[in-house]
Design a protein around this motif. Structure first.
Motif, mmCIF file in Angstrom:
data_model
loop_
_atom_site.group_PDB
_atom_site.id
_atom_site.type_symbol
_atom_site.label_atom_id
_atom_site.label_comp_id
_atom_site.label_asym_id
_atom_site.label_seq_id
_atom_site.Cartn_x
_atom_site.Cartn_y
_atom_site.Cartn_z
ATOM 1 N N ILE A 1 0.841 -1.205 0.000
ATOM 2 C CA ILE A 1 0.000 0.000 0.000
ATOM 3 C C ILE A 1 0.873 1.252 0.000
ATOM 4 C CG2 ILE A 1 -1.617 1.368 1.390
ATOM 5 C CD1 ILE A 1 -2.894 -1.323 2.268
ATOM 6 N N ARG A 2 1.874 1.299 0.877
ATOM 7 C CA ARG A 2 2.716 2.503 0.974
ATOM 8 C C ARG A 2 3.447 2.793 -0.328
ATOM 9 N NH1 ARG A 2 6.752 1.626 3.681
ATOM 10 N NH2 ARG A 2 6.345 -0.435 4.555
ATOM 11 N N SER B 1 2.369 2.059 -3.320
ATOM 12 C CA SER B 1 1.430 2.273 -4.423
ATOM 13 C C SER B 1 1.294 1.066 -5.349
ATOM 14 C CB SER B 1 1.857 3.511 -5.235
ATOM 15 O OG SER B 1 0.728 4.252 -5.624
ATOM 16 N N ILE C 1 -0.808 -1.141 -4.571
ATOM 17 C CA ILE C 1 -2.250 -1.354 -4.425
ATOM 18 C C ILE C 1 -2.863 0.040 -4.402
ATOM 19 C CG2 ILE C 1 -4.074 -2.222 -2.905
ATOM 20 C CD1 ILE C 1 -1.959 -4.137 -1.721
ATOM 21 N N THR C 2 -3.918 0.263 -5.153
ATOM 22 C CA THR C 2 -4.539 1.592 -5.189
ATOM 23 C C THR C 2 -6.012 1.483 -4.806
ATOM 24 O OG1 THR C 2 -5.294 1.456 -7.481
ATOM 25 C CG2 THR C 2 -3.019 2.202 -7.125
ATOM 26 N N THR D 1 -8.576 8.778 -6.846
ATOM 27 C CA THR D 1 -7.458 9.233 -7.682
ATOM 28 C C THR D 1 -7.922 10.277 -8.698
ATOM 29 O OG1 THR D 1 -6.409 7.078 -7.385
ATOM 30 C CG2 THR D 1 -5.565 8.451 -9.171
ATOM 31 N N LYS E 1 1.212 9.063 -6.440
ATOM 32 C CA LYS E 1 1.266 7.723 -5.870
ATOM 33 C C LYS E 1 0.274 7.621 -4.716
ATOM 34 C CE LYS E 1 5.968 6.433 -7.075
ATOM 35 N NZ LYS E 1 5.471 5.663 -8.231
ATOM 36 N N ALA E 2 -0.667 6.684 -4.833
ATOM 37 C CA ALA E 2 -1.564 6.391 -3.706
ATOM 38 C C ALA E 2 -0.729 5.708 -2.631
ATOM 39 C CB ALA E 2 -2.692 5.473 -4.157
ATOM 40 N N VAL E 3 -0.785 6.204 -1.398
ATOM 41 C CA VAL E 3 0.123 5.694 -0.358
ATOM 42 C C VAL E 3 -0.577 5.311 0.939
ATOM 43 C CG1 VAL E 3 2.176 6.884 -1.221
ATOM 44 C CG2 VAL E 3 0.597 8.088 0.314
ATOM 45 N N GLY E 4 -1.923 5.328 0.939
ATOM 46 C CA GLY E 4 -2.614 4.933 2.159
ATOM 47 C C GLY E 4 -3.837 5.792 2.410
ATOM 48 N N TYR F 1 -2.061 10.742 -1.053
ATOM 49 C CA TYR F 1 -1.209 10.645 -2.237
ATOM 50 C C TYR F 1 0.089 11.395 -1.985
ATOM 51 C CZ TYR F 1 -5.320 8.857 -4.538
ATOM 52 O OH TYR F 1 -6.395 8.076 -4.865
ATOM 53 N N ARG G 1 5.924 7.708 7.173
ATOM 54 C CA ARG G 1 6.215 6.773 6.078
ATOM 55 C C ARG G 1 7.603 6.980 5.492
ATOM 56 N NH1 ARG G 1 3.736 8.016 1.984
ATOM 57 N NH2 ARG G 1 2.326 9.638 2.706
#
Lengths: 300, 300
Positions: free
Chosen positions: A275-276, A278, A280-281, B179, B202-205, B225, B276
């Motif tokens: 997840i961190r 990216s 997985i979105t 997103t 970037k999706a990060v959580g 993001y 993170r």
């Protein structure tokens, strides 16, 4: 992400959080407090035993507390140790068969002062939280492809033999900080030299969950670390706890963590990594938002 | 990390999680359910009003439910809208003075089907969770130093005027995924071109918290993001919601997020970024482990 993968992740999270699932013992458990500090949960099987020691454990309608006269670290530790030794002799709770002769410091939260110490294998009788440090190791190839180092536990390990694991991980004891523990495990479990670990390790968060089983209730917290290793480096086990290491692509890792032969809490540490970074979105994984809460459950 | 900083972070987290603090209204609230799905919390001030509409809201000992005859999306939406219009006309709840004429889809969790729709400003009456997307933008200088782009909200903004903010952020509405919403806000709030955002986001959580105030109960969830921007890029506000952008060093950012002039949920998004990326470690910050749970609170 496929529906099968989503369901696999939900199954994984239901396992590591089995204490929080509908139908668990949670609604029938009593809190365990030292003065006003919540330190754990007591299930009926443990309560039945603790009632025999009413000079140490006081039962109230919704909780157990330690007797008022146990007002120092030493007196609490001594009184609880006597009870545990007696329970062990009577062989009345399964978890005590795994007696470790290792003392564990009991705290209400990670940063509070210890309230007393107990034999480590007894923590699950009282639903006391244990902590560890876990490492996700990865390489980035010249073409930008990420791969992760995944360990396979040795077949002779007492717990989870032969299952897949992180690159390195270990339980915290009172004499090491999370990062010190991680550096030590890097050396012992993967022969990552101390200088390399010290330079490259990155603390990146923590996960928190709670499961229950025959041994009792297990609230656990894992401090998480990432390490990007040079492609020239190959981990090698030094303490015979790991049988082998694999360097897997991200799709291979994603598939592996929903399989039954991946140690569940290590799979969750990998999930946090995915997840961190990216992999997985929110658009790919419909449970994205809830997964984040499920892997960071509050203590109580 | 200094004790002052630690205390500042605890104060921040107590603010965004005020609903979960001792002394909050939580213990006196009733759950709000649609059939068996928990969708929110109802506080006494809201309950007093809802009791007038007992053909729509059924009160039980520990919860409110929607009347059984409201068994479709349309019938629920229509019945609730009538109540809200009447309450607005009676001017009985402060939050309805901020009527937005914008419909919000009510779901029990992010990935479930919507159960009904309500005027957005009324969500806090029912303690219904709202979602958004937040962006942490940063640059890495040639010498490896990280700096973060921090926005300052315009003085004329209705909420939190003049306060510090992330590089871009926005509330989710039903027609955009997290997103897609983030890409749109990148353009509107910071003039990050769509192509650059699409390539670099970037999706990060996600973070999750719940506060209460005069307007009601606010469970919120923010998809997070990261974007690493070229040092040559300077953000520029396109929709007059931001007054200015600052490029701050990490120590400057750390100090800023414990100040009262940083929008609290944006400060939490920054805190997650700092954890993170290892700018905060378990050894520096004694509450490290608990912070991770506090910024990922379960829905109910």
């Amino acid at each position: 992400m496929s529906d099968i993968w989503s369901l696999g992740i939900q199954r994984l999270l239901a396992r590591v959080n089995s204490f929080h699932q509908p139908g668990s013992s949670k609604s029938k458990c009593k809190s365990f407090l030292c003065h006003t500090e919540h330190i754990g949960w007591i299930r009926e099987d443990a309560a039945n035993q603790l009632r025999r020691y009413s000079n140490v454990f006081i039962e109230h309608s919704d909780r157990f507390t330690l007797a008022d006269h146990l007002n120092t670290y030493e007196s609490r530790s001594e009184a609880v140790a006597k009870v545990l030794n007696d329970m062990r002799a009577r062989d009345c709770l399964k978890t005590l068969r795994g007696w470790r002769d290792e003392l564990y410091l009991v705290k209400s939260t990670y940063n509070r002062s210890p309230l007393f110490e107990i034999e480590r294998s007894a923590a699950s009788i009282f639903g006391i939280r244990k902590y560890g440090s876990h490492l996700n190791g990865y390489v980035i190839d010249d073409d930008g492809t990420w791969r992760m180092w995944i360990g396979k536990r040795s077949a002779t390990k007492q717990t989870f033999p032969g299952m897949y694991d992180n690159l390195a991980a270990g339980g915290l004891s009172h004499n090491l900080t999370p990062t010190e523990c991680m550096i030590k495990e890097c050396e012992e479990e993967a022969q990552i030299p101390k200088a390399l670990a010290t330079e490259k390790l990155k603390a990146v968060g923590a996960i928190s969950y709670c499961y229950e089983d025959d041994d009792g209730i297990h609230p656990e917290g894992e401090f998480l670390y990432d390490i990007q290793l040079p492609t020239s480096f190959t981990p090698n086990n030094a303490d015979s706890e790991m049988e082998k290491f694999y360097l897997w692509t991200i799709p291979e890792v994603k598939q592996a963590i929903i399989e039954d032969n991946f140690k569940p809490n290590c799979a969750v540490a990998v999930l946090d990594f995915l997840i961190r970074h990216s992999f997985i979105t929110p658009e790919q994984e419909s449970n994205y938002f809830d997964i984040l809460s499920q892997i960071h459950m509050p203590g109580h």
